[in-house]
Design a protein around this motif. Sequence first.
Motif, PDB file in Angstrom:
ATOM      1  N   ASP A 188       0.850  -1.183   0.000  1.00 50.36           N
ATOM      2  CA  ASP A 188       0.000   0.000   0.000  1.00 50.36           C
ATOM      3  C   ASP A 188       0.891   1.240   0.000  1.00 50.36           C
ATOM      4  N   ASN A 189       0.811   2.045  -1.066  1.00 49.98           N
ATOM      5  CA  ASN A 189       1.671   3.222  -1.170  1.00 49.98           C
ATOM      6  C   ASN A 189       1.435   4.227  -0.055  1.00 49.98           C
ATOM      7  N   ASN A 190       0.262   4.201   0.564  1.00 54.13           N
ATOM      8  CA  ASN A 190      -0.052   5.143   1.635  1.00 54.13           C
ATOM      9  C   ASN A 190       0.561   4.722   2.963  1.00 54.13           C
ATOM     10  N   SER A 241       3.507   2.073   3.115  1.00 55.23           N
ATOM     11  CA  SER A 241       4.927   1.936   2.758  1.00 55.23           C
ATOM     12  C   SER A 241       5.815   1.534   3.936  1.00 55.23           C
ATOM     13  N   ASN A 250       6.715  -5.848  -6.592  1.00 58.84           N
ATOM     14  CA  ASN A 250       7.118  -4.565  -6.028  1.00 58.84           C
ATOM     15  C   ASN A 250       7.237  -4.711  -4.521  1.00 58.84           C
ATOM     16  N   PHE A 277       8.490  -3.030  -0.787  1.00 62.74           N
ATOM     17  CA  PHE A 277       8.956  -1.831  -0.100  1.00 62.74           C
ATOM     18  C   PHE A 277      10.304  -2.150   0.526  1.00 62.74           C
ATOM     19  N   TYR A 328      11.510  -0.386  -3.377  1.00 61.28           N
ATOM     20  CA  TYR A 328      11.165   1.014  -3.172  1.00 61.28           C
ATOM     21  C   TYR A 328      11.696   1.546  -1.842  1.00 61.28           C
TER      22      TYR A 328
END
Length: 408
Positions: free
Chosen positions: A71-73, A75, A96, A98, A120
């Motif tokens: 979840d990009n929110n 991270s 992908n 984190f 990331y």
Amino acid sequence: MNKYILNTCIASLFYASLHAQFLNKGELYIASETEVSVYEDSFLNSDALISNNGDLFLFKNVLNNGSIGFDNNISNGTIYFIGEEKQTISGEGETNLFNVEFNNPSQDFAFVLEKELNIYGTSFFQDGVILEDLNGILTFRNGSSYEGYSDNSYANNKARKIGKNEFLFPVGAYKEDVFVARPAGISAPDEETCQFYVAFNWENSDVNYSGDQKEITVGLVDMNEYWVINRESGSSEVAVTLTWNSVTTPGFLANYPENIIIVRWDGSKWIDEGGEVNETENSITATVSEYGVFTLARKNLNLDEDSGIDFDASGSFSPNDDGMNDVFQIPGLAEKYPNFIMKIYNRYGNIVYDYSNNGKTNPMWWDGSANGKRGGDGGKVPTATYWYIVDFNDGKTKPYQSWVYLSK
């Protein structure tokens, strides 16, 4: 489609069949502060999804034909590859991560990476070397980093970086039973979408990139190793940093760092890219003219301005036992500098003659025998040009370096 949401503290997942495995056909969401452990092989179907915002521990192989992400929110999710047997990471799906940790004590290659892993956050290299096949690669996205990179844990032999931050690529290679980390770096690009690729090769570069073809300012070229550094997208210009290491780098470079330069193969010869040496970090950095194949070399500079020795009188010799010019000797050297030290290297950087005069008036000049060992043609080196370095060993005169041609 099945959808699972895990938000408990600890969960263990497995699917038992004739062949034990964890099979994900739907969507699996792992919440923050949740630990999930998978003890068998993991298979994700093409429509499967794992969204990890907690801690996912994978103990065996992973085949991802679906999607693994976060979840990009949030991270903050971490995936741990922590088996005790070799783990293969494969599949056609997008992966992908984190944070990711590689921690597997298996000998040789602990991990076989057959796909791209996009990182990331932070990659933790704890234990285990990652063998990347043709399609396998670690891609570090903008702002990402790593910790723990060492001879025991690195990417063999390539990595990719996307983004604006400067980066030292955590690559390395192996030969027989020796595994070694051999980084190369770039300065910060101007563009967030700029993409660079680096690969390290611990092999003879002379096969494809002749060490004899070079600019006049380039001396002996490191033919034991080389890097490929390519800008795959963007237009940013970066400085390149290469490193040396006593395991892979020849002594004529590693022992004389003040004379190291970066060279680039331009398609026909090695180009002098210069560079600023950092002896503390065993590194050299240069703003290069192009990208491609790089390695290290010695400057081809005359450093004997104050020695008072005529080295031009000793440009060649022929150790064929005919009584004429059978040894490589430098007139006046022992008389003026009785404690001189001389080392001679072949084109691959291997020492063939290592001699300390120690005050003698009648030096044991080189007769073409490998490593100075006398006793017949069996120990003689082949016809070729050899690089030599004279250390005057007087505490003030700079060393001299040049070529000598040996003919039979």
